[in-house]
Design a protein around this motif. Structure first.
Motif, short mmCIF file in Angstrom:
data_model
loop_
_atom_site.label_atom_id
_atom_site.label_comp_id
_atom_site.label_asym_id
_atom_site.label_seq_id
_atom_site.Cartn_x
_atom_site.Cartn_y
_atom_site.Cartn_z
N VAL A 244 1.08 -1.36 0.32
CA VAL A 244 -0.20 0.37 -0.57
C VAL A 244 0.52 0.70 0.02
O VAL A 244 1.80 1.11 1.27
N LEU A 245 1.14 2.31 -0.69
CA LEU A 245 1.59 2.92 -1.26
C LEU A 245 0.66 4.61 -0.99
O LEU A 245 -0.58 4.41 -2.04
N ASN A 246 1.03 4.95 0.42
CA ASN A 246 0.03 6.37 0.93
C ASN A 246 0.73 7.49 0.01
O ASN A 246 1.99 7.64 -0.19
N LYS A 247 0.10 8.26 0.26
CA LYS A 247 0.70 10.13 0.17
C LYS A 247 1.17 10.36 -1.10
O LYS A 247 1.81 10.52 -2.06
N ILE A 248 -0.07 9.38 -1.89
CA ILE A 248 -0.35 9.97 -3.41
C ILE A 248 -0.05 11.21 -3.79
O ILE A 248 -0.61 11.52 -4.64
N ASP A 249 -1.35 12.29 -2.45
CA ASP A 249 -1.19 13.62 -3.30
C ASP A 249 -0.26 14.08 -3.11
O ASP A 249 0.03 15.74 -3.82
N GLY A 250 1.16 13.89 -3.06
CA GLY A 250 2.60 14.46 -2.85
C GLY A 250 3.28 14.52 -4.64
O GLY A 250 4.59 14.05 -4.08
N ILE A 251 2.89 13.91 -4.99
CA ILE A 251 3.59 12.76 -6.79
C ILE A 251 2.19 13.23 -7.89
O ILE A 251 0.98 13.64 -7.94
N ASN A 264 0.37 -6.40 -6.71
CA ASN A 264 -0.71 -6.93 -5.06
C ASN A 264 -0.09 -5.06 -4.38
O ASN A 264 0.43 -5.01 -3.92
N THR A 265 -0.47 -4.21 -5.61
CA THR A 265 -0.33 -2.77 -4.81
C THR A 265 -1.42 -2.51 -5.22
O THR A 265 -2.36 -2.13 -5.96
N VAL A 266 -1.75 -1.22 -3.76
CA VAL A 266 -2.92 0.33 -4.08
C VAL A 266 -1.64 1.58 -3.60
O VAL A 266 -1.17 0.77 -2.42
N VAL A 267 -3.16 2.23 -4.18
CA VAL A 267 -2.08 3.70 -3.87
C VAL A 267 -2.99 4.25 -3.10
O VAL A 267 -4.12 4.01 -3.51
N ILE A 268 -2.90 4.69 -2.28
CA ILE A 268 -3.94 5.32 -1.42
C ILE A 268 -3.31 6.89 -0.47
O ILE A 268 -2.43 6.70 -0.88
N SER A 269 -4.53 7.73 -0.50
CA SER A 269 -3.75 8.98 0.24
C SER A 269 -4.68 9.09 1.28
O SER A 269 -5.65 9.36 1.84
N CYS A 270 -4.42 8.42 2.46
CA CYS A 270 -4.71 8.78 4.12
C CYS A 270 -5.40 9.97 4.50
O CYS A 270 -6.58 10.15 5.05
N GLU A 271 -4.69 10.50 3.94
CA GLU A 271 -4.87 12.31 4.72
C GLU A 271 -6.03 13.23 4.25
O GLU A 271 -7.20 13.80 4.29
N MET A 272 -6.27 12.84 2.50
CA MET A 272 -7.44 13.42 2.23
C MET A 272 -8.42 11.89 1.92
O MET A 272 -9.48 12.28 0.77
N GLY A 273 -8.09 10.45 2.23
CA GLY A 273 -9.04 9.45 2.33
C GLY A 273 -9.48 9.22 0.91
O GLY A 273 -10.28 9.01 0.72
N LEU A 274 -8.42 8.90 -0.37
CA LEU A 274 -8.64 8.33 -1.46
C LEU A 274 -8.52 6.96 -1.29
O LEU A 274 -7.69 6.50 -1.02
#
Length: 366
Positions: A244-251, A264-274
């Motif tokens: 799980v790759l977090n902080k995608i709002d920064g790339i 086997n990868t999921v991209v998310i942003s915990c901060e923005m709930g994406l």
């Protein structure tokens, strides 16, 4: 010379040794020694001294998911977003100092999420609280390796190495090898496939390294020396893993697209709930759970409270999931759903019948 020094010495010798046909027996012996010393490091034989403080948490719910990652990648924030548990998070490293459990409900299943303290390089050798973290990870049904999308993917490789060192095999299946020790009679080796990654001499060299001189070995898969050593040790854990790759709002969007297409990868942003909903779906998929509904005679099935089982579960497992006395008094069961030969009509089945997702089961006792 301590165990760590011996491990370092063997690793240096392996690095110096060229890999070819002439050296593969020597390398097999070195790998066997290395695995034995690493096992000693993780499971010391000495009983003296004060016991170390652990933080194992009682397993609850239908499955356990462990969150593993370096400090400050967003594990605590993810736990807080996906469960009702509040895990302390802050802008500095090592905020979480113990294992914090939370429960996520999905499709009627209760899935336990464990927020483990951030681990550091060398955790498998006891740095930080690495040993406690990886020992808890070994009890998980699924491991989530959480990464920071704004940093290098070298962090992924480092975490994989740490888990591999302690005997956790990610997204791998147990080698198809039957190994049985016996009191006498020497070594009997049989293979059903052609071995291309090692030969009989290497197998016997590794067995001699573990002082095993009497055993039966049946190899039914083209395995490596490392996989054969795993079979001999018998304490390896084969656990599915989701990255799980977090902080995608920064790339950039291009980088998000590239990362999202990795296996086997999921991209998310915990901060923005994406993308959190998709992450929950992938967790469910990789856990391999099936929902089984129960039905009393003359009543409608109970669709509100399913029994969650592993894929490959039988009617006997369903009986144990309801009450431990059911299997002992079992007569037969009626099954509606995908596993019924006569779907949509019921099939009369025994204890060994395999259930499938969303089956309805009615059990009859003596």
């Amino acid at each position: 010379m301590g165990v760590l020094e011996k491990i370092k010495q063997i690793e240096e010798e392996m690095a110096r040794t060229q890999k070819n046909k002439a050296t593969e027996y020597h390398l097999g012996l070195l790998k066997a020694k290395l695995a034995r010393y690493r096992q000693q490091l993780l499971e010391p034989t000495s009983k003296s001294g004060k016991a170390g403080e652990g933080f194992d948490v009682q397993k609850s719910g239908d499955a356990r998911v462990a969150l593993i990652g370096f400090p400050s990648v967003g594990k605590s924030t993810l736990l807080s977003k996906m469960t009702n548990t509040v895990s302390e998070s802050a802008a500095y490293e090592f905020t979480t100092l113990t294992a914090i459990p939370g429960v996520m409900e999905y499709h009627g299943a209760r899935i336990q999420l464990l927020d483990l303290p951030g681990i550091v390089e060398g955790a498998s050798q006891g740095r930080g609280r690495g040993r406690q973290v990886v020992s808890v990870a070994k009890t998980a049904d699924l491991i989530i390796i959480m990464l920071d999308a704004t940093k290098s993917l070298e962090q992924k490789h480092l975490l994989e190495v740490e888990l591999d060192t302690v005997g956790v095999r990610l997204n791998k299946t147990k080698p198809d090898v039957v190994f049985k020790q016996k009191p006498a009679g020497g070594i009997t080796l049989n293979t059903t496939v052609k071995l291309t990654k090692m030969d009989e001499k290497t197998v016997r060299t590794v067995l001699a390294g573990y002082k095993i001189h009497n055993c039966d070995v049946m190899i039914r898969e083209d395995i490596t020396v490392d996989e054969f050593i795993d079979v001999l040790l018998g304490n390896r854990k084969y656990i599915p893993c989701l990255y799980v790759l977090n902080k995608i709002d920064g790339i950039s969007l291009e980088e998000v697209d590239r990362l999202a297409h990795q296996r086997n990868t999921v991209v998310i942003s915990c901060e923005m709930g994406l993308n959190l909903d998709y992450l929950v779906e992938r967790i469910w998929e990789m856990l391999g759970l099936v929902k089984v509904y129960t039905k009393k005679r003359g009543a409608h099935p109970d669709l509100e409270d399913p029994i969650c089982m592993r894929k490959g579960s039988t009617i006997e497992d369903v009986c144990h999931g309801i009450h431990k006395s059911l299997a002992a008094n079992f007569r037969y069961a009626l099954v509606w759903g995908k596993s019924s030969k006569f779907s949509p009509h019921a099939q009369k089945v025994g204890l060994t019948h395999l259930v499938q997702d969303e089956d309805v089961v009615s059990i009859f006792t003596k």
